[in-house]
Design an enzyme around this catalytic site. Sequence first.
Site, PDB file in Angstrom:
ATOM      1  N   HIS A  62      24.499  37.691  16.913  1.00 26.78           N
ATOM      2  CA  HIS A  62      23.749  36.955  17.930  1.00 26.78           C
ATOM      3  C   HIS A  62      22.525  37.756  18.371  1.00 26.78           C
ATOM      4  O   HIS A  62      22.399  38.928  18.047  1.00 26.78           O
ATOM      5  CB  HIS A  62      24.628  36.584  19.127  1.00 26.78           C
ATOM      6  CG  HIS A  62      25.184  37.745  19.889  1.00 26.78           C
ATOM      7  ND1 HIS A  62      26.266  38.457  19.463  1.00 26.78           N
ATOM      8  CD2 HIS A  62      24.795  38.303  21.057  1.00 26.78           C
ATOM      9  CE1 HIS A  62      26.538  39.414  20.336  1.00 26.78           C
ATOM     10  NE2 HIS A  62      25.660  39.339  21.314  1.00 26.78           N
ATOM     11  N   HIS A  64      20.040  38.766  21.715  1.00 22.75           N
ATOM     12  CA  HIS A  64      19.817  38.837  23.162  1.00 22.75           C
ATOM     13  C   HIS A  64      18.342  39.083  23.391  1.00 22.75           C
ATOM     14  O   HIS A  64      17.762  39.977  22.767  1.00 22.75           O
ATOM     15  CB  HIS A  64      20.562  40.024  23.773  1.00 22.75           C
ATOM     16  CG  HIS A  64      21.974  39.767  24.102  1.00 22.75           C
ATOM     17  ND1 HIS A  64      22.368  39.104  25.229  1.00 22.75           N
ATOM     18  CD2 HIS A  64      23.106  40.103  23.448  1.00 22.75           C
ATOM     19  CE1 HIS A  64      23.680  39.046  25.253  1.00 22.75           C
ATOM     20  NE2 HIS A  64      24.147  39.638  24.179  1.00 22.75           N
ATOM     21  N   TYR A 126      21.962  45.930  30.378  1.00 26.12           N
ATOM     22  CA  TYR A 126      23.082  45.271  29.702  1.00 26.12           C
ATOM     23  C   TYR A 126      22.751  44.990  28.239  1.00 26.12           C
ATOM     24  O   TYR A 126      23.546  45.258  27.344  1.00 26.12           O
ATOM     25  CB  TYR A 126      23.431  43.967  30.427  1.00 26.12           C
ATOM     26  CG  TYR A 126      24.300  43.042  29.627  1.00 26.12           C
ATOM     27  CD1 TYR A 126      25.656  43.320  29.448  1.00 26.12           C
ATOM     28  CD2 TYR A 126      23.787  41.902  29.032  1.00 26.12           C
ATOM     29  CE1 TYR A 126      26.459  42.473  28.703  1.00 26.12           C
ATOM     30  CE2 TYR A 126      24.587  41.054  28.291  1.00 26.12           C
ATOM     31  CZ  TYR A 126      25.915  41.345  28.131  1.00 26.12           C
ATOM     32  OH  TYR A 126      26.707  40.515  27.390  1.00 26.12           O
ATOM     33  N   GLN A 130      24.868  46.968  25.298  1.00 32.38           N
ATOM     34  CA  GLN A 130      25.991  46.120  24.918  1.00 32.38           C
ATOM     35  C   GLN A 130      26.633  46.551  23.604  1.00 32.38           C
ATOM     36  O   GLN A 130      27.841  46.648  23.503  1.00 32.38           O
ATOM     37  CB  GLN A 130      25.570  44.656  24.808  1.00 32.38           C
ATOM     38  CG  GLN A 130      26.749  43.777  24.458  1.00 32.38           C
ATOM     39  CD  GLN A 130      26.374  42.368  24.113  1.00 32.38           C
ATOM     40  OE1 GLN A 130      25.226  42.064  23.910  1.00 32.38           O
ATOM     41  NE2 GLN A 130      27.364  41.519  24.030  1.00 32.38           N
TER      42      GLN A 130
END
Length: 180
Positions: A62, A64, A126, A130
Amino acid sequence: MAKKANSLAHTKWMCKYHIVFTPKYRRKVIYNQYREDLGEILRRLCRYRGVEIIEGHLMIDHVHMLVMIPPKESISSFMGYLKGKSAMMMFDRHANLKYQYGNRHFWAEGYYVSTVGLNDQTVAKYIREQEAYDIAMDKLSVKEYKDPFEEKEIKKEKKKKGKKEKYQKVPLRDSESQER
């Protein structure tokens, strides 16, 4: 950069969004050879639209991004543009992906978006940390997982045995009493 208010003709704005989107079927395609190309494509497309990337990270399955999008641009039109053009550019650069992802569907439908406001440093941290956190948690985890279907099979066998015993013929006398 991220703290200054931008301006248009009659507007001061600071619209920050945290965006997450995934490849089709969450395939782990954002890895090694495609990672650099995809990062460069996303940066170029954002620059074309006047979108500033504050923070971004390409995970294995994914993406971000923490971005500042001008208020004249809706988030849905920007995401349609970003996902559509990036898929076409990836298929142009890597022709073998056309056969793996039929009909030019590189990204999954939909995306996650949230407005950030003034706590953008927390979201940026974050996004940065992550992957390291996920790796650390995997190393700490020593739990061994059982087969989730194992117990169900045992219960089914017990039920079958219980039914067989229920319908078996029961002798009226025990064998010892017949011998005497």
